[in-house]
Design a protein around this motif. Structure first.
Motif, mmCIF file in Angstrom:
data_model
loop_
_atom_site.group_PDB
_atom_site.id
_atom_site.type_symbol
_atom_site.label_atom_id
_atom_site.label_comp_id
_atom_site.label_asym_id
_atom_site.label_seq_id
_atom_site.Cartn_x
_atom_site.Cartn_y
_atom_site.Cartn_z
ATOM 1 N N PRO A 1 35.480 24.290 33.970
ATOM 2 C CA PRO A 1 36.629 25.096 34.384
ATOM 3 C C PRO A 1 37.368 25.680 33.181
ATOM 4 C CG PRO A 1 36.578 22.996 35.543
ATOM 5 C CD PRO A 1 35.556 22.904 34.466
ATOM 6 N N TRP A 2 37.823 26.941 33.325
ATOM 7 C CA TRP A 2 38.475 27.593 32.199
ATOM 8 C C TRP A 2 39.612 28.482 32.669
ATOM 9 C CZ3 TRP A 2 38.380 32.954 32.062
ATOM 10 C CH2 TRP A 2 37.448 33.586 32.887
ATOM 11 N N LEU A 3 40.529 28.734 31.747
ATOM 12 C CA LEU A 3 41.681 29.600 31.978
ATOM 13 C C LEU A 3 41.914 30.421 30.724
ATOM 14 C CD1 LEU A 3 44.405 30.451 33.383
ATOM 15 C CD2 LEU A 3 45.425 28.441 32.283
ATOM 16 N N VAL B 1 41.517 30.825 25.388
ATOM 17 C CA VAL B 1 40.671 30.341 26.483
ATOM 18 C C VAL B 1 40.709 28.811 26.483
ATOM 19 C CG1 VAL B 1 38.404 30.416 27.555
ATOM 20 C CG2 VAL B 1 39.186 32.353 26.167
ATOM 21 N N LYS B 2 41.273 28.248 27.553
ATOM 22 C CA LYS B 2 41.351 26.794 27.681
ATOM 23 C C LYS B 2 40.207 26.314 28.556
ATOM 24 C CE LYS B 2 44.460 23.075 29.144
ATOM 25 N NZ LYS B 2 45.825 22.755 29.610
ATOM 26 N N PRO C 1 30.568 25.941 23.029
ATOM 27 C CA PRO C 1 29.818 27.056 23.614
ATOM 28 C C PRO C 1 30.087 28.350 22.854
ATOM 29 C CG PRO C 1 31.744 26.560 24.942
ATOM 30 C CD PRO C 1 31.669 25.486 23.892
ATOM 31 N N ALA C 2 29.142 29.303 22.971
ATOM 32 C CA ALA C 2 29.331 30.602 22.334
ATOM 33 C C ALA C 2 30.147 31.535 23.217
ATOM 34 C CB ALA C 2 27.977 31.239 22.016
ATOM 35 N N ARG C 3 30.026 31.373 24.540
ATOM 36 C CA ARG C 3 30.728 32.251 25.468
ATOM 37 C C ARG C 3 31.235 31.425 26.649
ATOM 38 N NH1 ARG C 3 29.966 37.742 24.802
ATOM 39 N NH2 ARG C 3 28.426 38.307 23.212
ATOM 40 N N ILE C 4 32.363 31.851 27.183
ATOM 41 C CA ILE C 4 32.923 31.269 28.393
ATOM 42 C C ILE C 4 33.500 32.403 29.228
ATOM 43 C CG2 ILE C 4 34.880 29.963 29.330
ATOM 44 C CD1 ILE C 4 32.760 28.086 28.587
ATOM 45 N N GLY C 5 33.008 32.551 30.465
ATOM 46 C CA GLY C 5 33.585 33.513 31.379
ATOM 47 C C GLY C 5 33.686 34.918 30.842
ATOM 48 N N THR D 1 44.817 36.182 32.109
ATOM 49 C CA THR D 1 43.892 37.311 32.098
ATOM 50 C C THR D 1 42.573 36.999 32.779
ATOM 51 O OG1 THR D 1 43.069 36.675 29.913
ATOM 52 C CG2 THR D 1 44.916 38.238 29.984
ATOM 53 N N GLY D 2 42.345 35.734 33.105
ATOM 54 C CA GLY D 2 41.115 35.352 33.791
ATOM 55 C C GLY D 2 41.066 33.851 33.960
ATOM 56 N N ALA D 3 40.309 33.395 34.949
ATOM 57 C CA ALA D 3 40.193 31.954 35.176
ATOM 58 C C ALA D 3 39.081 31.678 36.165
ATOM 59 C CB ALA D 3 41.512 31.382 35.694
ATOM 60 N N ASP D 4 38.523 30.490 36.081
ATOM 61 C CA ASP D 4 37.577 30.000 37.080
ATOM 62 C C ASP D 4 37.698 28.485 37.145
ATOM 63 O OD1 ASP D 4 35.596 29.432 38.831
ATOM 64 O OD2 ASP D 4 34.003 30.495 37.779
ATOM 65 N N PRO D 5 38.622 27.998 37.976
ATOM 66 C CA PRO D 5 38.810 26.545 38.065
ATOM 67 C C PRO D 5 37.671 25.828 38.754
ATOM 68 C CG PRO D 5 40.198 27.695 39.651
ATOM 69 C CD PRO D 5 39.571 28.752 38.798
#
Length: 715
Positions: free
Chosen positions: A88-90, A43-44, A10-14, A79-83
């Motif tokens: 899902p990312w961290l 970014v994981k 992807p080009a962008r995540i969160g 610094t940010g996350a959305d499980p």
């Protein structure tokens, strides 16, 4: 160290613009990204095939919660996350520095004061982890990053609250063998004391350059962790007592992380790297520049001044002289790149990925490197491989239609691990080097991995077959030889076709990792084929192997396997010759040297060897043998044809690239392609690209005091 984004990324995540790949694991991909504020981040992202599985999503949600509960300057913050996102990312703060594993492998062990300071800061990080009610469970050199302002403990991917239980049975044993506690090796729950044990292993590694329980096969590491005392030779006297307490087998006997902090009496420097050797400081600055000075990055508010032009720092920043001034200058250079975000010109100035920089690619040399033991204990093998590679290069250069001229650059590591690391660093920094073939043995191959990996140099070995190397996972390494753990399947199947139903397996620890991996896997494969196995492991210090062999034969096996060394194999062969045993006998190929034939005499006759190397007189390599004899005046030894094959594979990929490829591009061509050589077809596993996917095995039998070639084994 970064890799380019793939078309499927992807080009962008969160809200993060993704710039490059930092790495990939079993559950996801870690990207270098830039937040909307302009700050870099790691970014994981969970892989799609796992995101829909409740257990994996629950595990990732736990990881996010765990990381957010840790408050320490020596642990990377979230610094940010959305499980709960579809993917899902961290995101955590990005640390633009090398791992402790890379720093030690590249620059050597830390000085005593550096070990104490490192230990104190990491002990404080673990204290914060434990105060949050967590256990990290994977404290290892690869999970400690060395930054400008100190170390950072990273990767809470398997951290767990002390009261929680595992999600699945497969989740029970987590951590890194060689850096996990005995209770974890026994699949028992981890505790804060387990992290302290791992910290002791890590500090021992930082002080000596080697893990206290060695390296090699996973189960061997676990066994030594549970039963053996740690090897602490070289640990400074002022920290040895503390590390011995950290490495106590009984968790209750270990100090707490807070007690480790209090015991290490050393001032913790503030915003200073004076506790690190100069070489590590340079590595931090180089890594900061190389990883962050990426080309063609979309501008953000942080990149531009008020007028939309690039922001500039003070023009009159003073530079002091002496060691402190020089260190400050190095780090200011790296920090300037971090602040600016970098550009194509800075990237070209800081890092070479095999592409032209300020000069036409036609003006650059095309260099293939060879690292081998040319004058040490494996010089016969090393010289054979160097000659096979040289022949392939000379044949290519003699072509009238060649698209470039290839230069061969050799380095003799003399079979010594310390020298192997040194010559690898020297070879890897040659900007014209495209790939390297080597090294000859397992130990020297392992010692050189990090140096080539750091510079993105594709490294191929035609003879080192070990399954695990060192403490870090190489990303530009290809093992172009069947591994020790793949060969025994063929040998076991062959024994079954010979009517064997019960096999004595003698594993001699004097044979090191090859003997252990071959013997252990042999026993496992016998079980798969419903052949009864009678295993026996003898320690390195065992003297009377003849008595051991006679005792094993007394249990009436109809097959016998020995994995060890040539000299001790001869003693076993003589012992069997004095008994009534006349069943098939298999000798592990690392022990099948001239010394075995000489020392065993007539007792060597009948022993079978299943090896990854073809006989130089075999039909498939007859043309090669003729060319070799014409070039060097003698018949090729074992292993020369395999090295010739690997060199021709590299040359073929270079030719197919249609121009000078980057090192990353060449690695991808090698790892993803299939090449039909004279000895075998080379294709690498899709999940673990460093391993050869298929394998050809060749059988020999000792007849009349020589190794008689019996052909390729059908399996």
């Amino acid at each position: 160290m970064t890799d380019k984004l793939t078309p499927s990324d992807p080009a962008r995540i969160g809200g993060h613009r993704l710039l490059a790949r930092l790495g990939a694991g079993g559950m996801g991909v870690v990207y270098l990204g830039r937040a909307e504020s302009g700050e870099p981040a790691a970014v994981k992202v969970i892989l799609p095939e796992y995101a829909d599985q409740p257990e994996f999503r629950a595990r990732f949600r736990r990881e996010v919660a765990a990381a957010r509960r840790v408050d320490s300057p020596w642990a990377v913050p979230v610094t940010g996350a959305d499980p709960d996102a579809p993917a899902p990312w961290l995101a955590t703060a990005f640390v633009a520095g090398p791992s402790l594993a890379e720093a030690v492998a590249t620059c050597g062990p830390l000085p005593p004061r550096g070990v104490r300071i490192l230990g104190r800061m990491l002990a404080r990080a673990l204290t914060a982890v434990h105060d949050a009610g967590l256990v990290h469970r994977d404290v290892k050199p690869g999970n400690v990053l060395i930054a400008v302002d100190g170390p950072r403990l990273i990767d809470f991917g398997i951290a767990r609250a002390t009261e929680e239980t595992a999600l699945t049975s497969a989740d029970m044993v987590l951590g890194t063998p060689g850096f996990l506690a005995p209770e974890q090796a026994r699949a028992q729950p981890a505790s804060p004391a387990s992290d302290v044990f791992a910290l002791g292993c890590l500090l021992s590694y930082a002080a000596t350059g080697r893990p206290p329980f060695g390296t090699g096969a996973v189960d061997a590491l676990l066994y030594r962790t549970v039963h053996d005392e740690p090897h602490l030779d070289g640990v400074p006297d002022d920290t040895r007592d503390l590390l011995e307490r950290c490495l106590a087998k009984d968790p209750a006997a270990r100090p707490t992380a807070r007690e480790v902090d209090e015991t290490l009496v050393e001032d913790t420097p503030q915003d200073s790297v004076d506790w690190l050797p100069d070489a590590v400081v340079r590595l931090i600055a180089d890594r900061s520049a190389a990883m962050l000075a990426l080309p063609d990055i979309e501008a953000t508010a942080l990149d531009a001044g008020a007028d939309g032009q690039p922001a500039e720092g003070p023009a009159d920043t003073p530079v002091t002289t002496g060691p402190s001034g020089r260190r400050r200058f190095l780090l200011l250079g790296g920090a300037a790149l971090i602040a600016a975000g970098g550009g194509a010109a800075l990237w070209a100035a800081r890092r070479d990925d095999g592409t032209a920089s300020g000069a036409s690619s036609r003006a650059r040399r095309w260099i293939l490197g060879v690292q081998a033991d040319l004058t040490g204990p494996q010089k016969t093998l090393g010289q054979a491989q160097e000659r096979g590679i040289r022949l392939a290069v000379e044949q290519f250069n003699s072509r009238e239609d060649k698209p470039f001229t290839l230069t061969l650059k050799t380095a003799d590591d003399r079979g010594d691990a310390t020298r192997a690391a040194k010559v690898a660093r020297a070879l890897a920094t040659d900007r014209d080097l495209l790939a390297v073939i080597g090294s000859t043995g397992d130990e020297t191959t392992g010692a050189s991995l990090d140096s080539y990996d750091e510079q993105l140099v594709p490294q191929l070995t035609a003879s080192s077959a070990q399954s695990v190397y060192g403490v870090s996972e190489p990303r530009h390494f290809l093992q172009a030889v069947p591994g020790y753990t793949s060969l025994p399947a063929t040998a076991a199947f062959s024994l079954r076709t010979q009517g064997v139903r019960r096999v004595a397996v003698l594993i001699d620890r004097d044979g090191g990792v090859p003997a252990w991996e071959l013997g252990r896997t042999m026993f496992q494969n016998l079980g798969v084929l419903k052949i009864a196995g009678q295993p026996r492991v003898v320690p390195r210090l065992a003297e009377d192997l003849a008595a051991v062999a006679a005792e094993m034969v007394a249990h009436k096996p109809d097959g016998f396997v020995y994995m060890g060394t040539p000299a001790r194999a001869a003693a076993v062969a003589r012992a069997l010759a004095r008994t009534e045993f006349n069943g098939p006998r298999v000798l592990g190929y690392p022990a099948a040297g001239p010394e075995f034939l000489t020392a065993a005499g007539t007792a060597a006759d009948g022993w079978q060897i299943f090896a990854p190397y073809i006989d130089p007189s075999a039909t498939p390599v007859r043309a090669f043998a003729t060319a070799y004899r014409k070039r060097y005046g003698s018949a090729p030894p074992y292993w020369a044809a395999e090295a010739y094959d690997v060199a021709r594979m590299v040359i073929t990929r270079l030719t197919e690239a249609g121009g000078r490829p980057s090192r990353n591009r060449l690695y991808d061509l090698l790892a993803k392609g299939t090449y039909k050589g004279l000895v075998r077809t080379y294709a690498f596993d899709e999940k673990n690209r460093s391993w050869l996917k298929g394998y050809e095995v060749f059988r020999y039998e000792v007849k009349g005091g020589r190794y008689s070639y019996a052909g390729k084994v059908a399996f």
